[in-house]
Design a protein around this motif. Structure first.
Motif, PDB file in Angstrom:
ATOM      1  N   LYS A  97       0.825  -1.222   0.000  1.00  0.00           N
ATOM      2  CA  LYS A  97       0.000   0.000   0.000  1.00  0.00           C
ATOM      3  C   LYS A  97       0.857   1.270   0.000  1.00  0.00           C
ATOM      4  O   LYS A  97       0.361   2.343  -0.263  1.00  0.00           O
ATOM      5  CB  LYS A  97      -0.897   0.015   1.255  1.00  0.00           C
ATOM      6  CG  LYS A  97      -1.762  -1.214   1.429  1.00  0.00           C
ATOM      7  CD  LYS A  97      -3.040  -1.060   0.647  1.00  0.00           C
ATOM      8  CE  LYS A  97      -3.877  -2.309   0.571  1.00  0.00           C
ATOM      9  NZ  LYS A  97      -4.232  -2.922   1.802  1.00  0.00           N
ATOM     10  N   ILE A  98       2.136   1.150   0.366  1.00  0.00           N
ATOM     11  CA  ILE A  98       2.929   2.379   0.529  1.00  0.00           C
ATOM     12  C   ILE A  98       3.918   2.582  -0.613  1.00  0.00           C
ATOM     13  O   ILE A  98       4.412   1.625  -1.211  1.00  0.00           O
ATOM     14  CB  ILE A  98       3.698   2.405   1.877  1.00  0.00           C
ATOM     15  CG1 ILE A  98       4.532   1.130   2.048  1.00  0.00           C
ATOM     16  CG2 ILE A  98       2.756   2.593   3.040  1.00  0.00           C
ATOM     17  CD1 ILE A  98       5.420   1.140   3.284  1.00  0.00           C
ATOM     18  N   LYS A  99       4.215   3.868  -0.855  1.00  0.00           N
ATOM     19  CA  LYS A  99       5.196   4.217  -1.873  1.00  0.00           C
ATOM     20  C   LYS A  99       5.948   5.439  -1.350  1.00  0.00           C
ATOM     21  O   LYS A  99       5.331   6.348  -0.777  1.00  0.00           O
ATOM     22  CB  LYS A  99       4.458   4.548  -3.175  1.00  0.00           C
ATOM     23  CG  LYS A  99       5.326   4.410  -4.368  1.00  0.00           C
ATOM     24  CD  LYS A  99       4.514   4.366  -5.651  1.00  0.00           C
ATOM     25  CE  LYS A  99       5.405   4.144  -6.844  1.00  0.00           C
ATOM     26  NZ  LYS A  99       6.384   5.063  -7.160  1.00  0.00           N
ATOM     27  N   PHE A 100       7.253   5.430  -1.524  1.00  0.00           N
ATOM     28  CA  PHE A 100       8.050   6.555  -1.009  1.00  0.00           C
ATOM     29  C   PHE A 100       8.346   7.571  -2.103  1.00  0.00           C
ATOM     30  O   PHE A 100       8.636   7.211  -3.231  1.00  0.00           O
ATOM     31  CB  PHE A 100       9.364   6.028  -0.413  1.00  0.00           C
ATOM     32  CG  PHE A 100       9.153   5.300   0.873  1.00  0.00           C
ATOM     33  CD1 PHE A 100       9.155   5.978   2.080  1.00  0.00           C
ATOM     34  CD2 PHE A 100       8.895   3.931   0.881  1.00  0.00           C
ATOM     35  CE1 PHE A 100       8.918   5.310   3.270  1.00  0.00           C
ATOM     36  CE2 PHE A 100       8.655   3.251   2.065  1.00  0.00           C
ATOM     37  CZ  PHE A 100       8.676   3.949   3.260  1.00  0.00           C
ATOM     38  N   ILE A 101       8.267   8.838  -1.718  1.00  0.00           N
ATOM     39  CA  ILE A 101       8.584   9.931  -2.642  1.00  0.00           C
ATOM     40  C   ILE A 101       9.601  10.796  -1.911  1.00  0.00           C
ATOM     41  O   ILE A 101       9.454  11.044  -0.700  1.00  0.00           O
ATOM     42  CB  ILE A 101       7.309  10.761  -2.950  1.00  0.00           C
ATOM     43  CG1 ILE A 101       6.322   9.899  -3.749  1.00  0.00           C
ATOM     44  CG2 ILE A 101       7.635  12.051  -3.695  1.00  0.00           C
ATOM     45  CD1 ILE A 101       4.985  10.570  -3.995  1.00  0.00           C
ATOM     46  N   TYR A 102      10.630  11.254  -2.626  1.00  0.00           N
ATOM     47  CA  TYR A 102      11.662  12.049  -1.948  1.00  0.00           C
ATOM     48  C   TYR A 102      11.453  13.552  -2.121  1.00  0.00           C
ATOM     49  O   TYR A 102      11.147  14.024  -3.207  1.00  0.00           O
ATOM     50  CB  TYR A 102      13.056  11.660  -2.462  1.00  0.00           C
ATOM     51  CG  TYR A 102      13.514  10.355  -1.857  1.00  0.00           C
ATOM     52  CD1 TYR A 102      14.146  10.329  -0.616  1.00  0.00           C
ATOM     53  CD2 TYR A 102      13.269   9.143  -2.504  1.00  0.00           C
ATOM     54  CE1 TYR A 102      14.532   9.128  -0.036  1.00  0.00           C
ATOM     55  CE2 TYR A 102      13.650   7.942  -1.935  1.00  0.00           C
ATOM     56  CZ  TYR A 102      14.282   7.938  -0.695  1.00  0.00           C
ATOM     57  OH  TYR A 102      14.647   6.749  -0.129  1.00  0.00           O
TER      58      TYR A 102
END
Ligand code: G1P
Length: 269
Positions: A97-102
């Motif tokens: 469910k999660i996605k990382f964005i910088y």
């Protein structure tokens, strides 16, 4: 339906220094889980399918916390420590469910939200601030129901004391219907003397994707940061309906050291 959420986690957490110097404040424990897990569980329970976590390079440790550690699992397997394995496996409930964005440099909340612009595909999304924990009621779920009924933007609100006004965005409203305020405008951290009300914005927002262009056109505030509050005002002036929901759950302020210590006491009762 609201299916996507943004959680900004790139801030430096200066109000929690020195504890947040190395350890992101979102990984501090609050009861039987971290502050971040409280927020993630609220989102999942509210029906959110995709959560975008905006982090900085310095806070990559958040990713390490949520992703499996095969070395540690192997070590525990050898020791037949199933209890500890279960605790670690429990963190995998977020995996798909999660996605990382910088966000490369900490340029404030507005900028963090803008970083997620291309990830958001639906017309409205949920924004949750990890400083603000709400227990005993799923505030996001409640707000999603309000959004579905009125098709408006929704922000969470709570009445605060005069002495607390200057820590929050404050709501000027035209009408109060049950637990909802019709928002006229918002003012970021006014003095109690200049405040239009005692209703503070608490970190839950259902916003239209229009907010992105509004953020792009918003001038930086006094601290050199783009404020989400200014961008919301821009939408309100352009006839976008905003409701503020006065939630009935228990608010745990985890954004300051005093707040965090009080929250620990409240959650352990
Ligand atoms: C942010 C918002 C503010 C809101 C607060 C809630 O402020 O800008 O309007 O009231 O969160 O926690 P911050 O805590 O980032 O200073």
């Amino acid at each position: 339906m609201i299916k996507e959420a943004i959680i900004p986690l790139a801030g430096l957490g200066t109000r929690l220094l020195p504890f947040s110097k190395i350890l992101p404040k979102e990984l501090l424990p609050l009861g039987n889980k971290t502050i971040l897990e409280h927020i993630l569980d609220e989102c999942l329970d509210a029906g959110i399918k995709k959560i975008f976590l905006v982090i900085s390079k310095k806070k990559k440790i958040i990713k390490d916390y949520l992703y499996p550690d095969p070395y540690l699992i192997n070590y525990l397997k050898k020791k037949k420590d199933n209890k500890s394995i279960r605790k670690l496996k429990n963190l995998e409930r977020y995996k798909n469910k999660i996605k990382f964005i910088y966000q490369n440099s900490p340029k404030g909340l507005g900028d963090a939200v803008l970083e997620a612009k291309s990830a958001i595909k639906e017309k409205f999304f949920l924004l949750v601030l990890p400083d603000d924990i709400i227990i005993k009621e799923n505030c996001s779920k409640k707000m999603i129901n309000i959004h579905n009924k009125y098709l408006s933007s929704v922000i969470a609100s709570k009445k605060v004391k005069n002495s607390e006004i200057s820590r929050y965005g404050i709501i000027k409203y035209t009408k109060k219907i049950n637990n909802n305020l019709i928002v006229k405008s918002l003012i970021e951290k006014p003095s109690s003397k200049n405040s239009p009300s005692n209703y503070a914005i608490i970190g839950r927002y259902i916003l239209p994707t229009k907010i992105f262009s509004s953020l792009q056109n918003t001038k930086k505030g006094s601290l050199g940061e783009v404020q989400i509050t200014d961008a919301m005002n821009h939408l309100i002036y352009n006839d976008n309906k905003f409701l503020a929901h006065i939630f009935s759950g228990t608010y745990l302020d985890c954004g300051t050291i005093n707040g965090y210590n009080n929250s620990l006491k409240k959650i352990l009762i």
